[in-house]
Scaffold this motif. Structure first.
Motif, PDB file in Angstrom:
ATOM      1  N   UNK A   1       5.871 -14.755  12.883  1.00  0.00           N
ATOM      2  CA  UNK A   1       5.476 -15.180  11.542  1.00  0.00           C
ATOM      3  C   UNK A   1       6.586 -14.863  10.557  1.00  0.00           C
ATOM      4  N   UNK A   2       6.804 -15.802   9.649  1.00  0.00           N
ATOM      5  CA  UNK A   2       7.865 -15.605   8.668  1.00  0.00           C
ATOM      6  C   UNK A   2       7.411 -14.577   7.638  1.00  0.00           C
ATOM      7  N   UNK A   3       8.266 -13.597   7.374  1.00  0.00           N
ATOM      8  CA  UNK A   3       7.979 -12.581   6.367  1.00  0.00           C
ATOM      9  C   UNK A   3       8.124 -13.191   4.976  1.00  0.00           C
ATOM     10  N   UNK A   4       7.570 -12.534   3.967  1.00  0.00           N
ATOM     11  CA  UNK A   4       7.631 -13.097   2.614  1.00  0.00           C
ATOM     12  C   UNK A   4       9.065 -13.405   2.191  1.00  0.00           C
TER      13      UNK A   4
ATOM     14  N   UNK B   1       7.730  -1.901   5.501  1.00  0.00           N
ATOM     15  CA  UNK B   1       6.957  -3.143   5.396  1.00  0.00           C
ATOM     16  C   UNK B   1       5.457  -2.874   5.386  1.00  0.00           C
TER      17      UNK B   1
ATOM     18  N   UNK C   1      -0.940  -8.901  10.035  1.00  0.00           N
ATOM     19  CA  UNK C   1      -0.192  -9.157  11.265  1.00  0.00           C
ATOM     20  C   UNK C   1       0.725  -7.988  11.570  1.00  0.00           C
ATOM     21  N   UNK C   2       1.425  -7.537  10.529  1.00  0.00           N
ATOM     22  CA  UNK C   2       2.345  -6.418  10.720  1.00  0.00           C
ATOM     23  C   UNK C   2       1.612  -5.191  11.208  1.00  0.00           C
TER      24      UNK C   2
ATOM     25  N   UNK D   1       8.611 -11.723  12.040  1.00  0.00           N
ATOM     26  CA  UNK D   1       8.136 -10.616  12.864  1.00  0.00           C
ATOM     27  C   UNK D   1       7.210 -11.161  13.930  1.00  0.00           C
ATOM     28  N   UNK D   2       7.232 -10.511  15.074  1.00  0.00           N
ATOM     29  CA  UNK D   2       6.380 -10.990  16.175  1.00  0.00           C
ATOM     30  C   UNK D   2       4.920 -10.853  15.770  1.00  0.00           C
ATOM     31  N   UNK D   3       4.159 -11.911  15.987  1.00  0.00           N
ATOM     32  CA  UNK D   3       2.749 -11.824  15.627  1.00  0.00           C
ATOM     33  C   UNK D   3       1.835 -11.865  16.840  1.00  0.00           C
TER      34      UNK D   3
ATOM     35  N   UNK E   1      16.929  -4.579   7.623  1.00  0.00           N
ATOM     36  CA  UNK E   1      17.645  -3.318   7.436  1.00  0.00           C
ATOM     37  C   UNK E   1      18.527  -2.938   8.627  1.00  0.00           C
TER      38      UNK E   1
ATOM     39  N   UNK F   1       0.180 -11.534   6.196  1.00  0.00           N
ATOM     40  CA  UNK F   1       1.395 -11.007   6.824  1.00  0.00           C
ATOM     41  C   UNK F   1       1.258  -9.514   7.073  1.00  0.00           C
TER      42      UNK F   1
ATOM     43  N   UNK G   1      -1.227 -15.016   1.512  1.00  0.00           N
ATOM     44  CA  UNK G   1      -0.185 -15.046   2.545  1.00  0.00           C
ATOM     45  C   UNK G   1       0.397 -13.656   2.783  1.00  0.00           C
ATOM     46  N   UNK G   2       0.607 -12.935   1.658  1.00  0.00           N
ATOM     47  CA  UNK G   2       1.108 -11.568   1.797  1.00  0.00           C
ATOM     48  C   UNK G   2       0.137 -10.708   2.590  1.00  0.00           C
TER      49      UNK G   2
ATOM     50  N   UNK H   1       0.572  -5.699  14.902  1.00  0.00           N
ATOM     51  CA  UNK H   1       1.649  -5.653  15.881  1.00  0.00           C
ATOM     52  C   UNK H   1       2.387  -4.326  15.831  1.00  0.00           C
ATOM     53  N   UNK H   2       2.574  -3.811  14.603  1.00  0.00           N
ATOM     54  CA  UNK H   2       3.394  -2.623  14.472  1.00  0.00           C
ATOM     55  C   UNK H   2       2.611  -1.346  14.734  1.00  0.00           C
TER      56      UNK H   2
ATOM     57  N   UNK I   1       9.467  -4.620  18.015  1.00  0.00           N
ATOM     58  CA  UNK I   1       8.888  -4.512  16.669  1.00  0.00           C
ATOM     59  C   UNK I   1       9.966  -4.834  15.622  1.00  0.00           C
ATOM     60  N   UNK I   2       9.618  -4.697  14.388  1.00  0.00           N
ATOM     61  CA  UNK I   2      10.545  -4.900  13.262  1.00  0.00           C
ATOM     62  C   UNK I   2      10.913  -6.385  13.114  1.00  0.00           C
TER      63      UNK I   2
END
Lengths: 273, 132
Positions: free
Chosen positions: A232-235, B79, B11-12, A44-46, A241, B8, B4-5, B15-16, A114-115
């Motif tokens: 950033x890499x998601x878990x 998310x 960050x989400x 996801x874009x950070x 989806x 993340x 890390x979670x 940004x979101x 996003x997403x």
């Protein structure tokens, strides 16, 4: 030649020459799949948006709203278009093309969605997949050349031909749709269909991708304009989806560019004069 | 939740927070003003490109009125800890939203406080663990 445009032309010629030279030397051998960097999983874009950024600035907070970095170095023609767009935004007459479900965001705008993202690498091709949209971008690294002038037409994601430089994917994009079909951002930023970009993608940490793109546009820009984004890499195990925009789009666009709002029964609820 | 979670999620969330901006102009909403309304969930539309919350709100005249609140996409919301079952018809909630400029009964969801006290939404300080 107009003296103001000479640096742009010279820069483009040098960039094209370097590109051709590097491409001919790199095209002779494809990397092995095992040698490609690990960009697996969902991202996801950070950081980043469409403002001027170096790779280092991509990791910094966004520039202030009044920063000159927020606006491309527009030619007088595109400065006028941009100012007109600002007036249209104020009047709610600057519709987003992607509000019409099925219209792709296109390149390079898809960098700022996003997403989730996926960056799928293969020796001969890399795919950038965006969950939002969705958008599919294909970057060819199979040794092909750019299409000859007259052999291609403008598309949303263009023609993307590149190569691997060790752990960095480098590619050039051309044949892109411009103003009237795509926007860079809902802040009124647009480019012309003369836009070309040179992009570099690499990991800067195990779970952080840096994408830097230099925009050149002989019609819209007085000089190349660099932008940078990080992802950033998601878990591990994250799911990407479906995104069916037409499933329940309650924001249709009028013929004069106004964005409407519908109630749950599909009736327009805006007060329209 | 691992560090890390957590990072993340932060960050989400950062940004979101503009996620609802993803699909269309938001010129119809007042960006600088937020309203708070108490009401009862009528319907939760877990759909793309945006989830929508239909809320019944008692007006000053004592009569219920229907309000529509726009959210991010289900993908974004999931998310950030949301599920299709997060809101059910009949739930009482308090919602903070950017209202529409023309006074129409609709808005852009900023936070929502559930009956059990949980706060969700781009403006919430914390989020649940992501659905996986």
């Amino acid at each position: 030649m107009n003296s103001a445009r000479r640096p742009v032309m010279v820069g483009r010629m040098l960039a094209a020459a370097l590109w051709i030279w590097a491409g001919t030397t790199a095209a002779q051998s494809l990397p092995r799949a095992a040698d490609l960097p690990d960009w697996s999983g969902a991202w996801t874009r950070s950081t980043g948006a469409f403002y001027e950024s170096t790779a280092e600035q991509a990791l910094e907070p966004p520039p202030p709203a009044d920063s000159p970095r927020r606006k491309p170095p527009y030619t007088p023609k595109f400065e006028a278009i941009y100012r007109d767009n600002l007036a249209r935004i104020a009047a709610d007459r600057f519709p987003d093309p992607i509000s019409v479900c099925g219209t792709p965001a296109g390149w390079p705008r898809l960098l700022a969605l996003p997403d989730a993202y996926e960056f799928v690498t293969r020796p001969e091709q890399t795919w950038v997949l965006t969950e939002n949209g969705p958008n599919v971008m294909r970057i060819y690294t199979d040794g092909r050349s750019d299409p000859a002038p007259g052999d291609f037409w403008a598309t949303y994601t263009g023609y993307n031909v590149g190569r691997w430089e060790k752990d960095t994917l480098v590619f050039r994009s051309l044949g892109l749709k411009g103003v009237g079909s795509t926007i860079l951002a809902r802040t009124g930023l647009v480019m012309s269909d003369k836009l070309e970009t040179t992009t570099r993608i690499r990991l800067i940490a195990p779970d952080r991708l840096l994408v830097t793109t230099v925009l050149t546009d002989a019609e819209a820009l007085t000089r190349p304009w660099p932008v940078a984004f990080t992802y950033s890499r998601l878990p591990p195990g994250s799911t990407v989806y479906d995104y069916a925009c037409a499933e329940n789009n309650r924001n249709p666009i009028t013929s004069d560019g106004r964005t409407l709002t519908l109630d749950s029964g599909g009736r327009v609820i805006d007060k329209i004069e | 939740m691992s560090v890390r979670f957590g990072l993340t999620l932060l960050l989400l969330a950062a940004v979101q927070s503009g996620a609802a901006l993803a699909h269309h102009s938001t010129a119809m909403f007042e960006p600088e003003r937020r309203i708070t309304l108490n009401g009862t969930i009528k319907e939760f539309q877990w759909t793309n490109p945006h989830a929508w919350i239909q809320v019944s709100v008692l007006g000053a005249d004592g009569k219920p009125a229907d309000w529509s609140f726009e959210c991010g996409s289900p993908n974004t919301l999931s998310r950030l800890g949301w599920k299709p079952s997060t809101l059910k018809p009949g739930d009482t909630i308090a919602i903070v939203a950017n209202p529409m400029k023309d006074g129409t009964h609709a808005g852009l969801m900023y936070t929502i406080k559930l009956a059990d006290g949980r706060m969700l939404g781009p403006g919430a300080a914390s989020t649940e663990a992501p659905a996986r």
